[in-house]
Design a protein around this motif. Structure first.
Motif, PDB file in Angstrom:
ATOM      1  N   ALA A  28       6.937  25.737 -12.418  1.00 32.44           N
ATOM      2  CA  ALA A  28       8.076  24.973 -12.945  1.00 32.44           C
ATOM      3  C   ALA A  28       7.674  23.605 -13.449  1.00 32.44           C
ATOM      4  N   VAL A  29       6.396  23.398 -13.660  1.00 33.55           N
ATOM      5  CA  VAL A  29       5.911  22.077 -14.048  1.00 33.55           C
ATOM      6  C   VAL A  29       5.365  22.128 -15.470  1.00 33.55           C
ATOM      7  N   GLU A  30       5.767  21.184 -16.297  1.00 29.62           N
ATOM      8  CA  GLU A  30       5.199  21.084 -17.630  1.00 29.62           C
ATOM      9  C   GLU A  30       4.585  19.702 -17.816  1.00 29.62           C
ATOM     10  N   ARG A  31       3.635  19.596 -18.710  1.00 30.34           N
ATOM     11  CA  ARG A  31       2.949  18.337 -18.960  1.00 30.34           C
ATOM     12  C   ARG A  31       3.904  17.353 -19.634  1.00 30.34           C
ATOM     13  N   LEU A  32       4.003  16.134 -19.116  1.00 34.58           N
ATOM     14  CA  LEU A  32       4.786  15.092 -19.774  1.00 34.58           C
ATOM     15  C   LEU A  32       3.821  14.051 -20.309  1.00 34.58           C
ATOM     16  N   HIS A  33       3.762  12.891 -19.682  1.00 36.01           N
ATOM     17  CA  HIS A  33       2.937  11.822 -20.244  1.00 36.01           C
ATOM     18  C   HIS A  33       1.983  11.194 -19.245  1.00 36.01           C
ATOM     19  N   GLY A  34       1.893  11.735 -18.043  1.00 34.54           N
ATOM     20  CA  GLY A  34       1.057  11.058 -17.063  1.00 34.54           C
ATOM     21  C   GLY A  34       0.432  12.029 -16.088  1.00 34.54           C
ATOM     22  N   ARG A  35      -0.510  11.529 -15.310  1.00 35.25           N
ATOM     23  CA  ARG A  35      -1.181  12.294 -14.277  1.00 35.25           C
ATOM     24  C   ARG A  35      -0.204  12.612 -13.158  1.00 35.25           C
ATOM     25  N   LYS A  36      -0.286  13.831 -12.618  1.00 33.20           N
ATOM     26  CA  LYS A  36       0.592  14.203 -11.517  1.00 33.20           C
ATOM     27  C   LYS A  36       0.162  13.502 -10.243  1.00 33.20           C
ATOM     28  N   LEU A  37       1.112  12.913  -9.522  1.00 35.82           N
ATOM     29  CA  LEU A  37       0.819  12.309  -8.238  1.00 35.82           C
ATOM     30  C   LEU A  37       0.448  13.403  -7.250  1.00 35.82           C
ATOM     31  N   GLU A  38      -0.620  13.176  -6.475  1.00 39.13           N
ATOM     32  CA  GLU A  38      -1.053  14.158  -5.499  1.00 39.13           C
ATOM     33  C   GLU A  38      -0.236  14.000  -4.222  1.00 39.13           C
ATOM     34  N   THR A  39       0.947  14.556  -4.214  1.00 45.24           N
ATOM     35  CA  THR A  39       1.842  14.444  -3.077  1.00 45.24           C
ATOM     36  C   THR A  39       2.850  15.575  -3.100  1.00 45.24           C
ATOM     37  N   GLU A  40       3.292  16.017  -1.915  1.00 48.25           N
ATOM     38  CA  GLU A  40       4.388  16.973  -1.829  1.00 48.25           C
ATOM     39  C   GLU A  40       5.728  16.262  -1.727  1.00 48.25           C
ATOM     40  N   LEU A  41       5.689  14.951  -1.526  1.00 50.27           N
ATOM     41  CA  LEU A  41       6.910  14.171  -1.340  1.00 50.27           C
ATOM     42  C   LEU A  41       7.564  13.891  -2.691  1.00 50.27           C
ATOM     43  N   HIS A  42       8.833  14.221  -2.807  1.00 48.03           N
ATOM     44  CA  HIS A  42       9.581  14.027  -4.048  1.00 48.03           C
ATOM     45  C   HIS A  42      10.895  13.315  -3.754  1.00 48.03           C
ATOM     46  N   ILE A  43      11.313  12.516  -4.704  1.00 48.00           N
ATOM     47  CA  ILE A  43      12.581  11.804  -4.586  1.00 48.00           C
ATOM     48  C   ILE A  43      13.604  12.457  -5.505  1.00 48.00           C
ATOM     49  N   VAL A  44      14.844  12.541  -5.044  1.00 44.87           N
ATOM     50  CA  VAL A  44      15.924  13.156  -5.816  1.00 44.87           C
ATOM     51  C   VAL A  44      16.845  12.041  -6.307  1.00 44.87           C
ATOM     52  N   LEU A  45      16.972  11.940  -7.627  1.00 46.87           N
ATOM     53  CA  LEU A  45      17.712  10.848  -8.244  1.00 46.87           C
ATOM     54  C   LEU A  45      18.680  11.373  -9.297  1.00 46.87           C
ATOM     55  N   GLU A  46      19.701  10.581  -9.571  1.00 44.96           N
ATOM     56  CA  GLU A  46      20.566  10.825 -10.719  1.00 44.96           C
ATOM     57  C   GLU A  46      19.733  10.904 -11.988  1.00 44.96           C
ATOM     58  N   ASN A  47      20.013  11.880 -12.829  1.00 43.37           N
ATOM     59  CA  ASN A  47      19.387  11.968 -14.144  1.00 43.37           C
ATOM     60  C   ASN A  47      20.150  11.063 -15.111  1.00 43.37           C
ATOM     61  N   VAL A  48      19.519   9.983 -15.519  1.00 48.83           N
ATOM     62  CA  VAL A  48      20.188   8.993 -16.364  1.00 48.83           C
ATOM     63  C   VAL A  48      20.578   9.573 -17.714  1.00 48.83           C
ATOM     64  N   THR A  49      19.873  10.610 -18.177  1.00 52.11           N
ATOM     65  CA  THR A  49      20.183  11.199 -19.486  1.00 52.11           C
ATOM     66  C   THR A  49      21.258  12.276 -19.415  1.00 52.11           C
ATOM     67  N   HIS A  50      21.725  12.599 -18.218  1.00 54.20           N
ATOM     68  CA  HIS A  50      22.782  13.605 -18.089  1.00 54.20           C
ATOM     69  C   HIS A  50      24.098  13.044 -18.630  1.00 54.20           C
ATOM     70  N   GLY A  51      24.822  13.878 -19.368  1.00 48.73           N
ATOM     71  CA  GLY A  51      26.075  13.430 -19.971  1.00 48.73           C
ATOM     72  C   GLY A  51      25.945  13.088 -21.439  1.00 48.73           C
ATOM     73  N   PHE A  52      24.712  13.126 -21.951  1.00 50.45           N
ATOM     74  CA  PHE A  52      24.467  12.916 -23.377  1.00 50.45           C
ATOM     75  C   PHE A  52      24.152  14.253 -24.030  1.00 50.45           C
ATOM     76  N   LYS A  53      24.618  14.445 -25.269  1.00 50.14           N
ATOM     77  CA  LYS A  53      24.275  15.659 -26.002  1.00 50.14           C
ATOM     78  C   LYS A  53      22.866  15.560 -26.568  1.00 50.14           C
ATOM     79  N   ARG A  54      22.545  14.436 -27.211  1.00 52.46           N
ATOM     80  CA  ARG A  54      21.229  14.205 -27.810  1.00 52.46           C
ATOM     81  C   ARG A  54      20.737  12.825 -27.360  1.00 52.46           C
ATOM     82  N   PRO A  55      20.220  12.702 -26.142  1.00 49.16           N
ATOM     83  CA  PRO A  55      19.855  11.371 -25.630  1.00 49.16           C
ATOM     84  C   PRO A  55      18.633  10.780 -26.318  1.00 49.16           C
TER      85      PRO A  55
END
Length: 343
Positions: free
Chosen positions: A91-118
């Motif tokens: 479920a992981v795709e390449r974005l713009h940076g190196r992946k952090l070597e950690t299993e710990l993840h933070i769950v946050l509001e998606n700031v771009t949610h609610g836009f059609k073409r953000p």
């Protein structure tokens, strides 16, 4: 934003980022992002909720943590204390940076949610980009980046950008081909981190022009630009005001600017928001309403509170420079609009 039930089994690659690390995920609704993080980032969000509530409106809503591994166990959704184990396999795709070597993840509001073409712009703050725990080689590397870019001169640089260009998507100009990922299929141009590094303090405004000012100079687009820039400027000034009263150190934090990139959808959203009922006192705002624009501070992997050391002038310098650029662009948009109306 009120917390909604979150199903960690629905995680998939997140596609609306303008910059960031590999491994960022979202759920099916797109309302949240789940990203690799440090313990310091979690501690920062928790401290905001507990002791710095005046900052909370300027940050994505913190929804808790997850522990993501290659296991295929998917129990209930997690909160800040759950330690839920889910799978991120495939479920992981390449974005713009190196992946952090950690299993710990933070769950946050998606700031771009609610836009059609953000349309998204990520501004990395600070001339000093490393914290006190950074090794000498990392300090030297980041100092080289700072000196060679607007980070050193202005205290910020464009870290990534994503703009809606429509369908069919226009051809990418030759002078931008090395900075735009893919060929623009899908209607968006996604600018990589090297795009922001090509600017100097003298011409960085050009990067913002590409983000928010229309080349066509049409009246609807100029009106949108004026409204968006006025909103951005007001929000950044509010962020500056809050952080001037805080004793923090935030290395490599960002300001994220988002607005509706589809001009017709922007006009439609304005009408919907005008006719939406005003929530009564004590009631949550309607979460499903579309959005026109948003400004949030993000990326607190290297953020700490430093009582007795005063405000974070390293980050504040970048915020003030950002406000100055936005003010100049707002003046330009107003002049262009006046010229259009007089024509």
């Amino acid at each position: 934003m009120t917390k909604k039930p979150f199903d960690p089994s629905s995680l998939q690659a997140f596609g609306n980022a303008a910059a960031g690390h590999d491994g960022v995920l979202s759920d099916e609704s797109g309302a949240v992002v789940v990203k690799p993080c440090t313990k310091a980032e979690i501690a920062f969000y928790e401290s905001v909720a507990q002791s710095h509530t005046d900052l909370a409106p300027h940050l994505p809503t913190f929804m808790g943590t997850l522990s993501l591994s290659a296991d295929h166990t998917v129990p209930h959704a997690g909160d800040a204390d759950s330690g839920t184990i889910v799978t991120a396999s495939g479920a992981v795709e390449r974005l713009h940076g190196r992946k952090l070597e950690t299993e710990l993840h933070i769950v946050l509001e998606n700031v771009t949610h609610g836009f059609k073409r953000p349309n998204v712009l990520d501004l990395k703050l600070g001339a000093q980009l490393w914290d006190e725990d950074a090794k000498p080689e990392k300090r030297a590397r980041l100092d080289e980046v700072s000196v060679a870019t607007t980070s050193g001169g202005l205290g910020f640089r464009i870290a990534g950008m994503r703009t809606w260009k429509g369908v069919p998507t226009p051809p990418i100009p030759d002078d931008l081909k090395e900075y735009i990922e893919g060929n623009g299929d899908g209607g968006f141009w996604v600018y990589n981190k090297m795009y922001g590094r090509k600017f100097s303090a003298a011409d960085v405004e050009e990067g913002f022009v590409s983000y928010v000012l229309p080349q066509s100079k049409s009246k609807p687009e100029l009106e949108r630009a004026r409204e968006i820039l006025a909103y951005f400027l007001g929000e950044v000034k509010d962020i500056i005001s809050v952080f001037e009263s805080k004793e923090s150190r935030m290395y490599s934090a960002s300001i994220l600017l988002v607005y509706e990139g589809d001009v017709d959808e922007y006009a439609s959203t304005k009408q919907k928001l005008r006719s939406a009922p005003v929530p009564e006192d004590g009631e949550d705002e309607e979460e499903d309403l579309p959005k026109l624009a948003a400004v949030k501070m993000i990326d607190f992997a290297h953020a700490t509170w430093q009582p007795g050391k005063g405000p974070d002038e390293n980050a504040l310098r970048g915020m003030r420079s950002t406000a100055a650029v936005l003010k100049g662009l707002l003046d330009k948009a107003e002049k262009d609009l006046e010229a259009t109306e007089e024509a």
